[in-house]
Write a protein that holds these residues in place. Structure first.
Motif, PDB file in Angstrom:
ATOM      1  N   ASP A  91      17.723 -14.691  -8.590  1.00 11.18           N
ATOM      2  CA  ASP A  91      17.957 -13.221  -8.945  1.00 11.18           C
ATOM      3  C   ASP A  91      17.688 -12.493  -7.732  1.00 11.18           C
ATOM      4  N   ASP A  92      16.543 -12.786  -7.187  1.00 12.88           N
ATOM      5  CA  ASP A  92      15.759 -12.142  -6.041  1.00 12.88           C
ATOM      6  C   ASP A  92      16.881 -12.389  -4.782  1.00 12.88           C
ATOM      7  N   LEU A  93      17.339 -13.562  -4.665  1.00 10.90           N
ATOM      8  CA  LEU A  93      18.239 -13.721  -3.678  1.00 10.90           C
ATOM      9  C   LEU A  93      19.605 -13.041  -3.888  1.00 10.90           C
ATOM     10  N   VAL A  94      20.175 -12.856  -4.939  1.00  4.88           N
ATOM     11  CA  VAL A  94      21.100 -11.742  -5.276  1.00  4.88           C
ATOM     12  C   VAL A  94      20.854 -10.603  -4.803  1.00  4.88           C
ATOM     13  N   LYS A  95      19.661 -10.027  -5.437  1.00  2.00           N
ATOM     14  CA  LYS A  95      19.279  -8.440  -4.987  1.00  2.00           C
ATOM     15  C   LYS A  95      19.213  -8.340  -3.667  1.00  2.00           C
TER      16      LYS A  95
END
Length: 1026
Positions: free
Chosen positions: A268-272
């Motif tokens: 999720d952090d990689l997407v953000k």
């Protein structure tokens, strides 16, 4: 006014040329098309747009109609549900459940019997407070492992202390045995705990250290076996059992109720963060193309930067925690791919910093020209062929930020006539003479702007699709054409970049016989354009590498059957060089989670010696034995060793009252063991940190005492009511811990509540038949609370006193000395000249290698944490100048950012090409002079900060030396033999060097003004001979 109006009516010498055609590569199909597109973000951010979103019907809250009341209840319920469903809300709920389970070991008879007789069953609930379940599964696995290590260490210290006491008791030397136990096991054991907590700097290690302290203090000072020279397994096992039950309760809640997966949060952090990189890239590119700082100086861009910093911090944290999840399920190879992804994200951010630096230089040059400064604004007076400054400035409207904005690229279908027009435009553009920075930038952008914008658009579309699909699966579903499309867009951009740079250099032929200042300013314009274009190319290369890693990860995840291994358990096997390199990269990326701790020793400036000085010191060692003694005592001069010694010393002094027969009853009555535990929690490395935690724990203790008294009175000792009140109190306290970030305060509220209500119920339930103090079976809640409050507050005060009196370490002094040391290290990097590494090869001295800038950045983070602690230190000279030091550290951070951008360019290839080597040889003299001045200024700043002495107002000027370097670089292009050998890529590292030195000059000037605010200026009083 008349002159202004005449100037405004004058014919415009600079008109933005028409944009040439460029090809756009669609990422999903790879198709080359020509169409109208824009980099402007979707949506309208104008004031009118924002106001239109406001609901038209607005009612006051206090209105008697039922509709109004329903709306209020609906809003409140919606807000409550949203907060409860957030990560913090779910964490608070889980922590409250774990605390309630821990408190059941005090209230439920069956669970109480498992722990044996005793009135300390509330320790289970206390352990669940420190070992809370509001963490991911990976973090809980790590915490469980650390708890097991703490369990073993506490057991060894406890049993060894009882064995020593028993041995000396049989020898009728019990007093000597008590002294040994105090010094070795209490002082040494707790001192080692403090050293470990400070050295590792991991929050989970801090929790484990708290558990160790709790067990050791309880066994050594509370249970009485050591004092009586008895070897009792029962008491030690009981304490360890209570700690184990608390850990088990938190672990069960963490894994069974709404478990958090660090692997999913990492994705999720990689997407953000990929979306944020796209947003920042788009804003910087749009700002460079427009020549206006508006796109980089608004709330949206600043919010994106803050979002990137916070998301990257979360990304690194989840990367660390996901490692334990991967190790547990046998997918360590997937973790290795994720480490590569995060490293690639870091490189993308570094390329963005290069783009930002080049854009900042562009803005400064345009502002300089607007204000009439610099060589480009003076050329108009050198001949009739140049326009006047007023006329030139009227041709570029700086008041409107969109004067060069490429809102859309209109590309016409190719035809022979259009191609002929384009060739004629290119020829006419090559013959146009530029008279200012704005016109040169415009010529460059007119040539490279369309392909630059096309590449930025392709990157934008690719980053929008990366890297994972929607939750909960987070499948890697990016189009396979992305890599080929991006490679095509990059190749088209590289070709256009070469043409644009050649065009840009031909525009400067007219200035060959001009003054060095004019040549330097034109070279600075070229450096800005060249560095921006090369940084954008680097960003595209890193994005392609990012896609390749994702593709490898996709193949790994889709492999059938999935191979799992637990080779990490084979610790005796020698790891391959590739694995070791990846582990080193991971450690460098993760670093220390506690900014105040140090995971590696920083080289001290006094260790940097000239070879002749080393010879002198060697001779001195042979003739003076005291120097050898001084060297042997070197470890005692380390701050972490000093901290461990003073923590152990304070623990010995506090704990000795439990070994003295005359004071032991007082120690037991006033619950000295909880005071000693409070001391261990408050004693910190610096005075400011101890003051901060001591104050929060004092407030928490008072609040917990009040809540405990009220809960006992209202519940009248009923276990069900006490359990319910405890659940409510834990909800509030864990919100303070998790939601507000005030861990010490929230934990001590619950700690005091446990020591009052839960302990009082244990007395009333007759858990310990021998305990008849504090009311016995009818507990006196006021006496119980009073004893606990006095014990906790005395421990907090003792921690502050020890931190202040025994080897005091001031956060103020550490910030001051640390900043001076940082500047000195930065000056040493420039003493050697960072580019010299391309000719001489890597040096063995890391303190003179610009590639070590990441370690300096980590050290700066420690200084930032120390600055926050310094605000809580009291000094007769007045409050800490927090605002000024904040500006100093902020500017130092920008300096290190420039250093790191330079390091990235150098690290691409540590061996200079023939063209680079020739350029470096030709500019050696100018670079040495410029580097020497920068190094000298850093030394002056460091000396002034270290001595707290004002600086001289006549310091060396970097700008003149930098102008000579840029003029020399400009002159190198006139040499025909060099033109055949040096390519545009060979100038890239020198352009980065020129931009970095300009930013260093600006930041050093700003730091000098901040030092003037701290220490004033050199005046007559400072020069008096006293």
């Amino acid at each position: 006014m008349a002159s202004t109006s005449e100037a405004s009516k004058a014919p415009r010498r600079f008109i933005r040329p028409s944009l040439r055609q460029a090809t756009l590569v669609l990422p999903k199909t790879g198709e080359h098309v020509r169409r109208v597109f824009t980099l402007t973000p979707n949506g309208n951010d104008s004031p009118n747009a924002s106001s239109s979103a406001v609901p038209t019907r607005r009612r006051p809250l206090l209105r008697g109609s039922p509709d109004s009341l329903l709306e209020i209840l609906s809003v409140l319920s919606g807000g409550f549900l949203e907060a409860a469903n957030s990560t913090t809300g779910r964490g608070v709920f889980k922590c409250a459940i774990a605390y309630t389970l821990g408190s059941l070991f005090t209230f439920v008879p069956g669970l109480t019997d498992l722990l044996g007789h005793g009135d300390g069953k509330h320790m289970v609930a206390t352990v669940s407070v420190y070992f809370h379940p509001a963490r991911s599964m990976g973090s809980m696995l790590e915490a469980t492992g650390l708890a097991c290590a703490a369990f073993v260490y506490a057991a060894v210290v406890s049993f060894a202390s009882m064995a020593v006491s028993l041995f000396f008791g049989r020898q009728h030397m019990l007093t000597a045995g008590h002294v040994i136990v105090l010094i070795i096991f209490c002082g040494g054991g707790l001192g080692a705990v403090g050293w470990t907590k400070q050295k590792l700097g991991n929050p989970l290690v801090n929790v484990a250290c708290s558990l160790v302290s709790l067990v050791i203090i309880t066994v050594l000072t509370r249970e009485g076996s050591v004092q009586a020279a008895k070897f009792s397994y029962d008491k030690v096992v009981q304490v360890l059992k209570m700690v184990s039950m608390g850990v088990l309760a938190s672990a069960l809640v963490s894994f069974s109720i709404m478990p958090r997966s660090a692997r999913k949060e990492l994705r999720d952090d990689l997407v953000k963060i990929t979306d944020l990189l796209e947003e920042i890239l788009t804003a910087i590119t749009r700002g460079f193309l427009s020549g206006s700082e508006y796109d980089l100086d608004n709330d949206s861009f600043r919010a994106a930067q803050r979002g990137y910093k916070s998301t990257f911090t979360s990304l690194v944290k989840n990367l660390r925690e996901s490692k334990f999840e991967h190790y547990a399920v046998g997918t360590a190879d997937e973790h290795e791919m994720e480490v590569k992804l995060v490293k690639c994200i870091e490189r993308l951010a570094q390329s963005l910093f290069g783009l930002r630096s080049a854009a900042s230089t562009q803005f400064q040059l345009l502002e300089k020209e607007q204000n009439g400064y610099g060589g480009l604004s003076r050329v108009s007076s050198e001949g009739d062929m140049f326009s006047s400054p007023v006329q030139t400035m009227n041709s570029v409207n700086f008041d409107r930020p969109t004067h060069l904005t490429l809102d859309a690229i209109v590309e016409l279908p190719e035809s022979p006539q259009n191609e002929l027009d384009r060739m004629m435009t290119a020829e006419s553009r090559g013959s146009v003479t530029a008279t200012g920075a704005a016109e040169i930038f415009s010529m460059f952008i007119s040539q490279l702007g369309p392909p630059m914008k096309s590449l930025a658009f392709t990157l934008k579309e690719v980053l929008n699709e990366l890297p994972f699909g929607p939750p909960p699966k987070y499948d890697i579903t990016f189009d396979q054409n992305f890599t080929h499309s991006l490679e095509d867009a990059r190749d088209l951009y590289i070709t256009a970049r070469k043409e644009a740079l050649e065009m840009l250099y031909t525009q400067r032929v007219w200035a060959r016989n001009r003054s060095p200042e004019v040549a330097a300013d034109y070279e600075e314009v070229a450096a800005s354009c060249g560095h921006f274009s090369s940084s954008l190319e680097d960003f595209a290369e890193d994005t392609i590498h990012y896609l390749e890693i994702l593709d490898d990860l996709k193949d790994l995840l889709q492999a059938k059957p999935r191979q799992r291994s637990w080779n990490w358990l084979k610790f005796w096997k020698r790891k391959s060089p590739k694995t070791e390199h990846l582990r080193e990269e991971e450690e460098r990326l993760l670093g220390s989670q506690n900014p105040e701790s140090s995971t590696r020793r920083e080289p001290s400036p006094h260790l940097i010696k000239h070879p002749r000085e080393q010879k002198i010191v060697k001779n001195r060692d042979e003739s003076h034995r005291s120097v050898q003694v001084w060297k042997l005592l070197a470890p005692l001069r380390r701050e972490d060793i000093k901290y461990a010694i003073k923590v152990g010393t304070g623990a010995v002094i506090y704990a000795m009252f439990s070994f003295i027969p005359a004071t032991r009853p007082i120690y037991a009555l006033w619950r000295g063991e909880w005071g000693l535990l409070s001391y261990m929690l408050v004693a910190s490395m610096t005075i400011g940190a101890s003051n901060t935690t001591g104050l929060q724990r004092f407030i928490g203790t008072c609040m917990g005492a009040i809540i405990g008294v009220l809960s006992w009175i209202i519940s009248t000792g009923n276990p069900v009511a006490l359990a319910f009140f405890g659940w409510l109190v834990s909800l509030w306290c864990f919100y303070i811990i998790l939601g507000q970030g005030k861990g010490p305060m929230g934990r001590f509220i619950l700690l005091t509540y446990n020591l009052s209500c839960l302990y009082a119920y244990s007395l009333s339930a007759k858990d310990d038949e021998d305990d008849d103090d504090e009311g016995g079976n009818t507990p006196d809640i006021y006496e119980i609370v009073g004893h606990r409050v006095v014990a906790v507050i005395s421990g907090c005060l003792w921690g502050i006193i020890v931190t202040r009196l025994i080897w005091p370490i001031s956060a103020r002094r550490k910030v001051k000395d640390g900043t001076a040391l940082l500047w000195l290290r930065m000056g040493l990097i420039w003493k050697r000249d960072p580019l010299q590494i391309l000719l001489d090869g890597p040096t063995r001295s890391t303190y003179m290698d610009i590639r070590e800038s990441i370690d300096l950045q980590r050290y700066l983070n420690r200084l930032e944490a120390l600055r926050s602690s310094a605000t809580h230190e009291f000094d007769l000279r007045g409050p800490f100048a927090d605002a000024t030091y904040s500006q100093i550290l902020e500017r130092t951070g920008r300096l290190l950012g420039s250093f790191h951008a330079m390091s990235v360019v150098i690290s691409k290839d540590l061996k200079a090409s023939p063209g680079e080597a020739e350029l470096l040889q030709l500019t050696t003299g100018e670079r040495k002079e410029l580097s020497a001045r920068i190094s000298h200024l850093f030394s002056v700043l460091a000396s002034s900060m270290k001595l707290e002495y004002p600086m001289n107002d006549t310091l060396p000027n970097i700008e003149h030396a930098r102008d000579r370097f840029l003029a020399k670089l400009f002159a190198c292009r006139k040499q025909e033999n060099l033109e055949k050998k040096a390519t545009d890529e060979d100038f890239e590292v020198l352009y980065a060097y020129g931009l970095v030195t300009g930013q260093i000059a600006d930041e050093i000037e700003g730091i000098g003004k901040c030092i003037e605010q701290l220490y004033g200026v050199l005046d007559e009083d400072s020069l008096k001979l006293r």
